[in-house]
Scaffold this motif. Structure first.
Motif, PDB file in Angstrom:
ATOM      1  N   SER A   3      40.576  27.212  46.063  1.00 60.23           N
ATOM      2  CA  SER A   3      40.853  28.273  47.027  1.00 60.23           C
ATOM      3  C   SER A   3      40.623  29.622  46.363  1.00 60.23           C
ATOM      4  N   VAL A   4      40.327  30.609  47.191  1.00 61.50           N
ATOM      5  CA  VAL A   4      40.113  31.980  46.734  1.00 61.50           C
ATOM      6  C   VAL A   4      41.123  32.857  47.465  1.00 61.50           C
ATOM      7  N   ASP A   5      41.829  33.682  46.705  1.00 64.89           N
ATOM      8  CA  ASP A   5      42.776  34.599  47.327  1.00 64.89           C
ATOM      9  C   ASP A   5      42.951  35.821  46.439  1.00 64.89           C
ATOM     10  N   GLY A   6      43.399  36.888  47.035  1.00 66.52           N
ATOM     11  CA  GLY A   6      43.572  38.138  46.313  1.00 66.52           C
ATOM     12  C   GLY A   6      45.013  38.602  46.314  1.00 66.52           C
ATOM     13  N   THR A   7      45.325  39.460  45.352  1.00 63.30           N
ATOM     14  CA  THR A   7      46.659  40.035  45.258  1.00 63.30           C
ATOM     15  C   THR A   7      46.575  41.387  44.557  1.00 63.30           C
ATOM     16  N   GLN A   8      47.652  42.154  44.648  1.00 64.34           N
ATOM     17  CA  GLN A   8      47.733  43.455  43.979  1.00 64.34           C
ATOM     18  C   GLN A   8      48.808  43.414  42.904  1.00 64.34           C
ATOM     19  N   PHE A   9      48.530  44.072  41.799  1.00 72.68           N
ATOM     20  CA  PHE A   9      49.503  44.200  40.716  1.00 72.68           C
ATOM     21  C   PHE A   9      49.794  45.680  40.509  1.00 72.68           C
ATOM     22  N   ALA A  34      43.239  41.978  42.257  1.00 70.38           N
ATOM     23  CA  ALA A  34      42.708  40.786  41.596  1.00 70.38           C
ATOM     24  C   ALA A  34      42.412  39.714  42.639  1.00 70.38           C
ATOM     25  N   VAL A  35      41.313  38.983  42.427  1.00 65.23           N
ATOM     26  CA  VAL A  35      40.952  37.841  43.256  1.00 65.23           C
ATOM     27  C   VAL A  35      40.779  36.658  42.329  1.00 65.23           C
ATOM     28  N   THR A  36      41.394  35.530  42.681  1.00 63.35           N
ATOM     29  CA  THR A  36      41.344  34.355  41.818  1.00 63.35           C
ATOM     30  C   THR A  36      40.709  33.169  42.535  1.00 63.35           C
TER      31      THR A  36
END
Length: 111
Positions: A3-9, A34-36
């Protein structure tokens, strides 16, 4: 299955971090987007792309295209439907499925 998903730090507002930008003009801290690419079973991250919050998740997701193994199944949430698959030639040998809400119920349409 991946899966691909993004988040903010949130990061400290230091001179070296200011190039990442601010999520909102009223915040006192810089943010990194960031996208992982990760295994849906183990949540083990196999690749990641990150950078300024001023870029979109799609920008960083395109950097991960070559990281998915051949003949893998990669899930994207509805935020990635603007991902330009035609520019990502390496993705042609992979199976890509995007899940998007069909309506407000818990059903999903696979495209």
């Amino acid at each position: 299955m991946l899966s691909v998903d993004g988040t903010q730090f949130k990061t400290q507002d230091t001179p070296s971090n200011r190039h990442f930008g601010y999520a909102q003009s009223t915040t006192n801290f810089t943010s990194v987007l960031a996208v992982t690419l990760m295994s849906t079973r183990t949540h083990l991250i196999s690749d990641a792309a990150y950078g300024p919050i001023t870029q979109s998740e799609i920008h960083y997701a395109q950097q991960l295209v070559g990281s998915a193994p051949e003949h893998s199944l990669t899930l994207f949430d509805r935020g990635f439907f603007r991902l330009n698959y035609s520019r990502a030639g390496k993705m042609l040998a992979k199976i890509i499925i995007g899940l998007r809400p069909f309506n407000n119920n818990a059903y999903f349409a696979i495209s």
